[in-house]
Design a protein around this motif. Structure first.
Motif, PDB file in Angstrom:
ATOM      1  N   UNK A 172     -18.829   4.650  -5.405  1.00 44.66           N
ATOM      2  CA  UNK A 172     -18.274   4.175  -4.484  1.00 44.66           C
ATOM      3  C   UNK A 172     -16.752   3.503  -5.160  1.00 44.66           C
ATOM      4  N   UNK A 173     -15.835   4.414  -5.717  1.00 45.73           N
ATOM      5  CA  UNK A 173     -14.995   3.820  -6.454  1.00 45.73           C
ATOM      6  C   UNK A 173     -13.704   3.218  -5.559  1.00 45.73           C
ATOM      7  N   UNK A 174     -12.826   2.600  -6.112  1.00 47.78           N
ATOM      8  CA  UNK A 174     -11.525   2.143  -5.217  1.00 47.78           C
ATOM      9  C   UNK A 174     -10.636   2.245  -6.257  1.00 47.78           C
ATOM     10  N   UNK A 175      -9.436   2.796  -5.803  1.00 44.56           N
ATOM     11  CA  UNK A 175      -8.177   2.846  -6.659  1.00 44.56           C
ATOM     12  C   UNK A 175      -7.430   1.705  -6.229  1.00 44.56           C
TER      13      UNK A 175
ATOM     14  N   UNK B 114       3.007   3.961  -4.544  1.00 41.67           N
ATOM     15  CA  UNK B 114       2.557   4.808  -3.532  1.00 41.67           C
ATOM     16  C   UNK B 114       2.546   6.229  -3.775  1.00 41.67           C
ATOM     17  N   UNK B 115       3.578   6.570  -4.778  1.00 43.55           N
ATOM     18  CA  UNK B 115       3.651   7.958  -5.142  1.00 43.55           C
ATOM     19  C   UNK B 115       2.610   8.542  -6.024  1.00 43.55           C
ATOM     20  N   UNK B 116       2.013   7.909  -6.587  1.00 46.91           N
ATOM     21  CA  UNK B 116       0.979   7.941  -8.040  1.00 46.91           C
ATOM     22  C   UNK B 116      -0.241   7.457  -7.579  1.00 46.91           C
ATOM     23  N   UNK B 117      -0.426   6.224  -7.573  1.00 43.18           N
ATOM     24  CA  UNK B 117      -1.702   5.618  -7.481  1.00 43.18           C
ATOM     25  C   UNK B 117      -2.201   5.891  -6.166  1.00 43.18           C
ATOM     26  N   UNK B 118      -1.527   5.534  -5.195  1.00 39.49           N
ATOM     27  CA  UNK B 118      -2.150   5.936  -3.661  1.00 39.49           C
ATOM     28  C   UNK B 118      -2.041   7.221  -3.138  1.00 39.49           C
ATOM     29  N   UNK B 119      -1.233   7.842  -3.475  1.00 37.49           N
ATOM     30  CA  UNK B 119      -1.190   9.361  -3.105  1.00 37.49           C
ATOM     31  C   UNK B 119      -2.535   9.956  -3.883  1.00 37.49           C
ATOM     32  N   UNK B 120      -2.623   9.809  -5.133  1.00 37.55           N
ATOM     33  CA  UNK B 120      -3.614  10.122  -5.757  1.00 37.55           C
ATOM     34  C   UNK B 120      -4.978   9.843  -5.218  1.00 37.55           C
ATOM     35  N   UNK B 121      -5.101   8.706  -4.755  1.00 37.87           N
ATOM     36  CA  UNK B 121      -6.389   8.317  -4.240  1.00 37.87           C
ATOM     37  C   UNK B 121      -6.679   9.143  -2.964  1.00 37.87           C
ATOM     38  N   UNK B 122      -5.700   9.250  -2.110  1.00 36.82           N
ATOM     39  CA  UNK B 122      -5.560  10.107  -0.863  1.00 36.82           C
ATOM     40  C   UNK B 122      -6.043  11.604  -1.368  1.00 36.82           C
ATOM     41  N   UNK B 123      -5.337  12.005  -2.200  1.00 42.70           N
ATOM     42  CA  UNK B 123      -5.756  13.292  -2.603  1.00 42.70           C
ATOM     43  C   UNK B 123      -7.133  13.382  -3.007  1.00 42.70           C
TER      44      UNK B 123
ATOM     45  N   UNK C 227      -6.425   0.217  -2.662  1.00 46.94           N
ATOM     46  CA  UNK C 227      -5.852  -1.174  -2.559  1.00 46.94           C
ATOM     47  C   UNK C 227      -4.338  -1.191  -2.894  1.00 46.94           C
ATOM     48  N   UNK C 228      -3.432  -1.243  -2.340  1.00 46.87           N
ATOM     49  CA  UNK C 228      -1.941  -1.315  -2.787  1.00 46.87           C
ATOM     50  C   UNK C 228      -1.726  -2.746  -3.002  1.00 46.87           C
ATOM     51  N   UNK C 229      -1.215  -3.226  -4.278  1.00 53.45           N
ATOM     52  CA  UNK C 229      -0.832  -4.407  -4.861  1.00 53.45           C
ATOM     53  C   UNK C 229       0.836  -4.587  -4.733  1.00 53.45           C
ATOM     54  N   UNK C 230       1.155  -5.915  -4.350  1.00 56.48           N
ATOM     55  CA  UNK C 230       2.609  -6.105  -4.467  1.00 56.48           C
ATOM     56  C   UNK C 230       3.239  -6.796  -5.926  1.00 56.48           C
TER      57      UNK C 230
ATOM     58  N   UNK D  69      -0.298   6.429   2.186  1.00 59.30           N
ATOM     59  CA  UNK D  69      -0.772   5.340   2.980  1.00 59.30           C
ATOM     60  C   UNK D  69      -2.428   4.762   2.347  1.00 59.30           C
ATOM     61  N   UNK D  70      -2.272   3.503   1.891  1.00 61.86           N
ATOM     62  CA  UNK D  70      -3.394   2.881   1.232  1.00 61.86           C
ATOM     63  C   UNK D  70      -4.316   2.344   2.440  1.00 61.86           C
ATOM     64  N   UNK D  71      -5.609   2.333   2.196  1.00 62.79           N
ATOM     65  CA  UNK D  71      -6.469   1.461   3.212  1.00 62.79           C
ATOM     66  C   UNK D  71      -6.594   0.015   3.139  1.00 62.79           C
ATOM     67  N   UNK D  72      -5.863  -0.452   1.995  1.00 59.74           N
ATOM     68  CA  UNK D  72      -5.936  -2.170   2.263  1.00 59.74           C
ATOM     69  C   UNK D  72      -4.494  -2.513   1.559  1.00 59.74           C
ATOM     70  N   UNK D  73      -3.841  -3.660   1.739  1.00 51.98           N
ATOM     71  CA  UNK D  73      -2.905  -4.244   1.006  1.00 51.98           C
ATOM     72  C   UNK D  73      -3.379  -5.636   0.524  1.00 51.98           C
ATOM     73  N   UNK D  74      -3.008  -6.023  -0.800  1.00 53.85           N
ATOM     74  CA  UNK D  74      -3.195  -7.402  -1.426  1.00 53.85           C
ATOM     75  C   UNK D  74      -2.064  -7.676  -1.941  1.00 53.85           C
TER      76      UNK D  74
END
Length: 336
Positions: free
Chosen positions: A207-210, A215-224, A230-233, A250-255
């Protein structure tokens, strides 16, 4: 039980620059957050598109910033690219390396012969970032590609974040070879899944979490890949970027930062909030508040905006605050 994200996931895939550190400084609370994850039995993998450093060098850098890490916890695009080549060419085959000595070592480590010249008859070209790459290196690779060599690039990031600003990344060099050779490479790093697949497999996580800032690498990779994210600012991505993100980014979560993995899981979900009202009309989103300005939570407002806008539209949108608290929060988020 705290019901934090650490209770819901048995593995964290963590981007590096912008997520656990920024340039020469560790992100605040990153060290204690990572230590807490280990204590909870959660596997960690530091997943980077940067192919210029060996796992040992990455570990040294993390430790110098006060962040505990072990070589087996490092997953680089160089490792993924070398593995991809090894799956496609004969053992001991010559592979032309554009990149650092560490990248060449990864190629040698999978039983292939790293070379630097077209005259050595390479059957494949692997390309990763190195600040010393020049025209002569690209010329050797261009010749090999024009003669039909397999081409695998560690990643396609066109820019590289540095303390001086955004500078040319590996993708910029890839573009030069695209133009010169008329060829298109395969990619190993994010947002493609080979790097993530290797990281998950090595961690043993089910049950991994990215966790990442781009967005264009980390989050898009997780979606793919099909894993939650989790997107961090703390890095490249901004509140406006995530609000206007395409569906595949689009991430599932924002922190606020990586510490969000220790917070209640419900707090980071992208969903509506009792404290905020959101109304979408064409390309305008109105935000209103039902709380005092001192008690306002900007990230809760951002999550509510994303939930509403993503259910309605995609792309550019103007955001308007309907009261003083909403206007103040939008200004803080850079959305005013």
């Amino acid at each position: 039980m705290t019901d934090s994200l650490l209770d819901h996931h048995d593995g964290l895939l963590l981007d590096l620059d912008g997520t656990v550190y920024r340039g020469g400084d560790a992100v605040s609370s990153a060290a204690e957050t990572l230590a807490g994850a280990r204590e909870a039995g959660v596997a960690l993998r530091f997943v980077t598109n940067n192919a210029s450093k060996s796992p040992a060098q990455v570990v040294d850098h993390l430790r110098a910033l006060g962040l505990a890490a072990e070589p087996h916890e490092i997953s680089t695009s160089a490792q993924a690219a070398a593995a991809m080549v090894a799956e496609s060419v004969p053992p001991a085959a010559a592979v032309l390396v554009i990149g650092s000595a560490a990248f060449a070592d990864e190629v040698a480590g999978v039983g292939l012969t790293p070379v630097r010249r077209f005259e050595d008859e390479p059957v494949a070209v692997v390309q990763g970032h190195s600040p010393t790459t020049g025209w002569a290196d690209l010329a050797e690779a261009c010749l090999a590609l024009r003669f039909g060599a397999l081409w695998i690039a560690s990643n396609g990031d066109r820019t590289l974040p540095t303390e001086r600003g955004e500078l040319p990344g590996n993708g910029a060099m890839v573009d030069a070879l695209r133009t010169a050779s008329g060829r298109e490479p395969e990619f190993a790093g994010k947002p493609q899944v080979p790097l993530l697949r290797r990281a998950v497999a090595s961690s043993g996580a089910e049950r991994p979490l990215m966790v990442g800032d781009r967005l264009d690498t980390d989050i898009a990779g997780a979606v793919a890949y099909g894993m939650p994210s989790l997107f961090v600012l703390t890095g490249v991505g901004t509140p406006r970027d995530v609000l206007t993100a395409a569906s595949e980014q689009r991430p599932d979560r924002i922190g606020a930062d990586v510490r969000a993995v220790t917070e209640p899981a419900a707090a980071t979900e992208i969903r509506g909030s009792e404290a905020w009202t959101v109304r979408c009309a064409e390309s305008v989103v109105e935000l209103g508040s039902s709380t005092a300005q001192d008690d306002a939570d900007p990230l809760a407002a951002l999550r509510a905006l994303c939930a509403a806008w993503w259910a309605t539209g995609e792309g550019r949108v103007d955001v308007v605050g309907t009261d003083a608290t909403a206007k103040s929060v939008l200004y803080e988020l850079g959305l005013a």
